[in-house]
Motif scaffolding. Structure first.
Motif, PDB file in Angstrom:
ATOM      1  N   GLU A 151      -9.104   6.799   2.697  1.00 17.31           N
ATOM      2  CA  GLU A 151      -8.784   5.792   1.679  1.00 17.31           C
ATOM      3  C   GLU A 151      -8.450   6.425   0.329  1.00 17.31           C
ATOM      4  OE1 GLU A 151     -11.524   5.650   3.627  1.00 17.31           O
ATOM      5  OE2 GLU A 151     -10.758   4.085   4.975  1.00 17.31           O
ATOM      6  N   THR A 168      -0.283  -0.131   0.950  1.00 16.30           N
ATOM      7  CA  THR A 168      -0.506  -0.170   2.397  1.00 16.30           C
ATOM      8  C   THR A 168       0.653   0.599   3.031  1.00 16.30           C
ATOM      9  OG1 THR A 168       0.717  -2.251   2.680  1.00 16.30           O
ATOM     10  CG2 THR A 168      -1.661  -2.409   2.256  1.00 16.30           C
ATOM     11  N   VAL A 171       1.349  -0.351   8.587  1.00 15.13           N
ATOM     12  CA  VAL A 171       0.743  -1.572   9.112  1.00 15.13           C
ATOM     13  C   VAL A 171       1.828  -2.639   9.231  1.00 15.13           C
ATOM     14  CG1 VAL A 171      -1.522  -1.058   8.116  1.00 15.13           C
ATOM     15  CG2 VAL A 171       0.116  -2.422   6.803  1.00 15.13           C
ATOM     16  N   VAL A 176      -0.266  -7.242   5.660  1.00 16.49           N
ATOM     17  CA  VAL A 176      -0.360  -6.710   4.302  1.00 16.49           C
ATOM     18  C   VAL A 176      -1.154  -7.609   3.369  1.00 16.49           C
ATOM     19  CG1 VAL A 176       0.976  -6.092   2.243  1.00 16.49           C
ATOM     20  CG2 VAL A 176       1.682  -5.256   4.490  1.00 16.49           C
ATOM     21  N   LEU A 179      -4.838  -7.176   3.695  1.00 16.21           N
ATOM     22  CA  LEU A 179      -5.367  -5.843   3.400  1.00 16.21           C
ATOM     23  C   LEU A 179      -5.432  -5.553   1.905  1.00 16.21           C
ATOM     24  CD1 LEU A 179      -3.458  -3.821   6.156  1.00 16.21           C
ATOM     25  CD2 LEU A 179      -5.909  -4.360   6.121  1.00 16.21           C
ATOM     26  N   LEU A 180      -4.614  -6.240   1.133  1.00 15.42           N
ATOM     27  CA  LEU A 180      -4.572  -5.970  -0.297  1.00 15.42           C
ATOM     28  C   LEU A 180      -5.802  -6.522  -1.011  1.00 15.42           C
ATOM     29  CD1 LEU A 180      -0.869  -6.745  -1.266  1.00 15.42           C
ATOM     30  CD2 LEU A 180      -1.957  -4.495  -1.133  1.00 15.42           C
ATOM     31  N   TYR A 269       3.728  -2.398  -0.062  1.00 15.81           N
ATOM     32  CA  TYR A 269       3.833  -2.100   1.368  1.00 15.81           C
ATOM     33  C   TYR A 269       4.917  -1.049   1.594  1.00 15.81           C
ATOM     34  CZ  TYR A 269       7.500  -5.720   1.032  1.00 15.81           C
ATOM     35  OH  TYR A 269       8.594  -6.472   0.656  1.00 15.81           O
ATOM     36  N   HIS A 270       4.942  -0.534   2.794  1.00 20.50           N
ATOM     37  CA  HIS A 270       5.751   0.620   3.167  1.00 20.50           C
ATOM     38  C   HIS A 270       7.220   0.483   2.765  1.00 20.50           C
ATOM     39  CE1 HIS A 270       8.064   3.142   6.008  1.00 20.50           C
ATOM     40  NE2 HIS A 270       7.019   3.940   6.044  1.00 20.50           N
TER      41      HIS A 270
END
Length: 335
Positions: A151, A168, A171, A176, A179-180, A269-270
């Motif tokens: 992490e 993130t 995933v 997303v 997870l945030l 995100y990615h």
């Protein structure tokens, strides 16, 4: 560029493009002013990969990093771990075992202080899993080897035009929002700010924080995450003395005038991070792991088995990864 210690380059999957790109980078060492580096892997693979690419790259077998300085000018130093045949585009378990051994060995050398920084060649994670690799990727492996929680190992993609950090990473997009958290954003952004000061010489980093939703949620009309999660995270960063601002509409963050106003974009995100980075700096993007006690970079591409051995793989990202690792190592070592 002068470094008292060389960089360690782990070969990656020997059936991919990593070996030929290491050889190609060495062949351009003078023109690109690259710091001394050595390959951890297979001398035979490097020699044959260079030959297949049409390069004249003599190899110097070394047993320790302190031998690199004596031969780097005239030959590519290789810490030889296995005499594998070179079979580009055909990955197998033997190659995956070499990639894992090279990664572990190179990481250990950098951690021990024998090498200045780690540059990792591309691997095939599915192949590594067949030989006992249980990490999601090389980043998590290196973090664990350094005693750092995954992490707290932050992925930054950096190029000449842009730096981005995805909060993130690998995933599904649908996962997303769940997870945030404000704490996750605050923690990873704070690690990023500290790394920009220590490794990039930016005295007061400016962090542009992207919203999750279109128009950064437009006051809750298109999702509540930006007001309930992202904005509080920005407030926490500012309370800690970090120059962070946002949430910003993601679609207006990446044009030239906007980029001039910040040092890194913190993305949710990615693809929000990697699409603009690759659009702007496709041939010069570097994957950097922040938050580690060592410097680690990697070319921002995969094994490219389909073109391995054809001589068409672009060497730009490998050169950029080596140069960036050297720059960051020099700053850490005060050289």
């Amino acid at each position: 560029m002068t470094l008292l210690l060389p960089l360690a380059y782990s070969i990656g999957d020997p059936a991919g493009v990593g070996p030929e790109l290491a050889a190609a980078a060495w062949a351009m060492r003078a023109d690109e002013a690259l710091p001394p580096f050595f390959v951890v892997g297979s001398a035979r693979v490097i020699e044959e990969a260079a030959r297949r690419r049409g390069l004249s790259v003599p190899v110097c077998a070394v047993k320790a990093p302190d031998e690199v300085a004596g031969c780097f000018a005239d030959a590519l130093p290789v810490l030889d771990l296995d005499d594998l045949p070179y079979d580009p585009g055909t990955p197998d378990d033997a190659g995956a075992s070499l990639a894992l051994n090279a990664l572990a060995t190179a990481t250990g050398l950098v951690r021990s202080g024998a090498a200045a920084a780690l540059v990792t060649g591309p691997v095939a994670k599915s192949r590594l899993a067949r030989v006992g690799f249980y990490h999601p990727g090389q980043t998590e492996f290196v973090a664990e080897a350094c005693g750092i929680s995954p992490e707290n190992a932050v992925m930054m993609l950096a190029g000449p035009s842009l730096r981005v950090v995805p909060i993130t990473v690998h995933v599904a997009l649908r996962d997303v929002p769940d997870l945030l958290t404000a704490e996750l954003i605050r923690n990873r952004a704070a690690i990023t700010a500290a790394a920009l000061i220590r490794d990039y010489g930016i005295a007061a980093p400016r962090l542009a924080v992207a919203g999750l939703n279109p128009h950064a949620g437009e006051d809750g009309r298109m999702g509540s995450e930006d007001t309930e999660i992202v904005a509080p995270a920005v407030a926490l960063l500012r309370e800690a003395g970090i120059d962070a601002f946002g949430p910003l509409p993601p679609d207006t963050m990446f044009h030239a005038e906007a980029r001039a106003g910040y040092d890194v974009a913190i993305c949710m995100y990615h693809d929000q991070a990697l699409i603009p980075l690759k659009a702007l700096d496709f041939d010069a993007g570097v994957n950097v792991t922040l938050g580690l006690p060592i410097v680690r970079t990697s070319p921002d591409h995969g094994t490219a088995f389909g073109i391995a051995g054809t001589g068409t793989a672009r060497v730009g990202p490998t050169i950029a990864a080596l140069r960036m690792a050297g720059d960051c190592a020099r700053r850490r070592l005060g050289q």
